[in-house]
Scaffold this motif. Structure first.
Motif, short mmCIF file in Angstrom:
data_model
loop_
_atom_site.label_atom_id
_atom_site.label_comp_id
_atom_site.label_asym_id
_atom_site.label_seq_id
_atom_site.Cartn_x
_atom_site.Cartn_y
_atom_site.Cartn_z
N LEU A 109 35.15 68.65 65.78
CA LEU A 109 33.76 69.16 65.39
C LEU A 109 32.65 68.86 66.51
CD1 LEU A 109 31.39 69.52 63.02
CD2 LEU A 109 31.83 67.19 62.42
N ALA A 126 37.16 70.27 61.58
CA ALA A 126 36.05 70.01 61.54
C ALA A 126 35.42 69.82 60.04
CB ALA A 126 35.16 71.20 62.18
N TYR A 155 33.39 74.46 65.34
CA TYR A 155 34.77 73.58 65.96
C TYR A 155 34.90 74.09 67.14
CZ TYR A 155 39.81 72.87 66.75
OH TYR A 155 40.91 72.53 67.14
N CYS A 203 32.13 75.71 57.96
CA CYS A 203 32.66 76.13 59.27
C CYS A 203 33.30 77.36 59.37
CB CYS A 203 33.67 74.92 59.85
SG CYS A 203 34.42 75.48 61.28
#
Lengths: 259, 317
Positions: A28, A65, A3, A56
């Motif tokens: 993202l 994201a 991110y 993530c």
């Protein structure tokens, strides 16, 4: 997936010299979208019970994201979030990622760790290799074309001086460039379906990482100073009229001793 | 004084210029030693060249069992060399390979890594240019052996006129490191022009070329420059990806960057904004690229570039 602060926004640093991730819109990392796309294509090609997990490590908004990847078609999401991670450098971040992959792999075997070639903020491009080293896997990186046959992977890539074909056997770490093809946009159906997909939130203790090993204080590098570059003083701009532009251009190059 | 290792970037023994720049930086930090992965037959020849630019010692690691594999074996060999020599730092050229070897080595020897440095001072303070060149960051590696990858054109090449001594280093490479193989390799067709990432001058074309790169190539040849392209030009199929300048192509930092018919999308700017002098030619006076330039011409590149090329060739006599 990372991110990152939006590259078109006004990116800046916090007083502790870490990247401001709260005051700047994030998303993202565009280069990671290509990795999600390739993972989805491989899953579609395999047509079996292959699953795509979006992972993530990042602050609260990093969840966006993961959601984006789920909307694109990933089967499940993992968001590793812990205050102690903030300010981690490459070495610390790769540790968190590797431990998260290992934990995910304890439930279902991980054949492929797919990454974007680099993040769109730091642009380091070293995380895939660090992750491969930590996981004891081969790395096949900077792919512009990805082909698989059974457990064999072949990629094409452009290095600085050559065009190469690289081969490896699963499991491995693979990183892709934007040459692999446009990433799909989430469809309305995809967006609705994403809401029902499994999404887990893990802390450092969930993945067995000591908080003292990561974060700003434990980082292996220290940023001492960040400074905004003074705005470039407006250069001279001329309009080309009757060929005068070429002469002015050459005069400039001569004045700078390039000719 | 401690040794500083410089990993030599070369193609079949032909040393690429950024390696000599690393030797300049290494000499600020200690005694420069070069690490050459290649045929021992070439050892004396490369040691002479590297010595000329400041390498006192050249470790030659026979690449017979390394060639054909990706970066893992090199990282393994370097781990052994770092353990043997306890260097003050290890410097790499910031390319795909340099960065990835450094990345694996960082984990192996538990050391911090800084990528894409644009300068290193005698105290080991590293300068980076980040966020598309909008910020300058200085920092240090605080744990382990400082591992630093450096962008081409970040330091001058300094001739010292000495000869490096050759020391063969026998590395042990595990089978585990030989799992990603180079199946085929097609060296880029020689264009007679300098290589994009290491060129002192880059002349690039974008959408505004309309697919005709002749004016770009003409100016590049008059200036002894490399040719680059924007993503728009590459996506249109006008130029191969290997020519792409930008965040997802080559990141360049030449003395002079000439952008022609390139609007200046953020991704392109991220790939060239640290160029020392920037010139743009574009019909559109609103193009964001003009915000960056030291000199800009609002005009049609198809008219301006051939005329400029002719004028340059005339002045060069």
């Amino acid at each position: 997936m990372k991110y990152v602060p939006d590259a078109t926004a006004d990116r800046q640093f916090e007083s502790d010299n870490t990247v401001d991730r709260v005051g700047v819109d994030g998303l993202l990392s565009e280069l990671d979208e290509y990795a999600v796309e390739q993972a989805l294509q491989l899953k579609e090609k395999a047509g079996d019970d292959t699953t795509v997990t979006a992972l993530c490590v990042g602050p609260e908004k990093g969840l966006d994201a993961v959601r984006k990847a789920l909307q694109m078609g990933a089967d499940q999401g993992i968001h590793v979030i812990d205050d102690a991670i903030a300010g981690s450098d490459y070495v610390g971040t790769s540790l968190v990622l590797a431990k998260a992959v290992e934990k995910a792999g304890a439930e279902k075997k991980v054949d492929l760790v797919m990454c974007g070639m680099a993040s769109t903020d730091a642009s380091g491009g070293v995380l895939p290799a660090m992750l491969a080293e930590r996981l004891g896997l081969p790395q096949v990186t900077y792919a512009s074309v990805v082909e698989t046959q059974g457990d064999q992977v072949r990629v094409k890539r452009d290095s600085d001086t050559a065009t190469e074909v690289i081969g490896g056997t699963l499991p491995l770490v693979l990183s892709v460039t934007d040459q692999t093809g446009e990433a799909r946009y989430p469809s309305f159906k995809g967006i609705m379906a994403a809401k029902k997909k499994p999404l887990e939130t893990w802390s450092l203790s969930d993945i067995g990482v000591d908080a003292g090993e990561v974060g700003l204080d434990a980082a292996w590098t220290a940023v001492e100073e960040t400074s905004a570059r003074p705005p470039r003083t407006a250069g001279e701009i001329v309009k080309d009229e009757d060929g005068s532009g070429a002469t002015a251009l050459v005069d400039f190059l001569v004045s700078k001793k390039f000719i | 004084m401690s040794e500083v290792l410089v990993v030599v970037d070369h193609v079949d023994g032909a040393i690429r210029k950024p390696t000599y720049e690393l030797l300049t930086l290494a000499r600020r930090l200690g005694e420069a030693s070069a690490v050459f992965f290649g045929s021992p037959d070439k050892g004396a020849e490369v040691a002479a060249k590297l010595g000329q630019f400041g390498a006192e010692k050249v470790y030659v690691v026979d690449d017979a069992q390394i060639k054909g594999y990706l970066v893992a074996p090199k990282a393994e060999a370097l781990q052994q060399l770092v353990e043997k020599t306890s260097p003050a730092a290890v410097l790499f050229v910031s390319g795909y390979e340099g960065k990835e070897v450094a990345a694996r080595l960082a984990i192996k020897v538990s050391s911090g890594l800084i990528t894409d440095a644009v300068d290193i001072d005698a105290s080991g303070l590293v300068t980076q240019s980040v966020f598309a060149g909008n910020y300058t960051v200085t920092g240090k590696v605080t744990k382990g052996t400082p591992l630093i990858t450096v962008k081409p054109n970040s330091a001058p090449v300094e001739e010292v006129g000495a000869a490096g001594t050759v020391e063969e280093f026998a590395a042990t490479i595990s089978d585990g490191a030989k799992t990603a193989q180079i199946v085929a390799q097609q060296p880029r067709k020689a264009t007679g022009r300098p290589e994009l990432t290491e060129a002192a001058i880059v002349v690039s074309g974008g959408r505004g070329t309309g697919g005709n790169f002749e004016p770009i190539e003409g100016l590049a040849d008059a200036l002894g420059a490399a040719v680059g392209a924007s993503r728009a030009a590459v996506d249109s199929g006008w130029m191969p990806h290997s020519f792409q300048v930008g965040q997802t192509g080559k990141v360049v930092s030449p003395q002079l960057y000439v952008a022609n018919g390139i609007s200046g999308a953020i991704q392109h700017r991220a790939g060239m904004q640290t160029s020392k002098t920037i010139v743009a030619v574009n019909k559109d006076e609103e193009a964001p690229m003009f915000e960056l330039v030291d000199f800009g011409v609002v005009g049609d590149l198809h008219a301006v570039l051939p005329a400029a090329t002719e004028e340059i060739n005339k002045r060069k006599g």
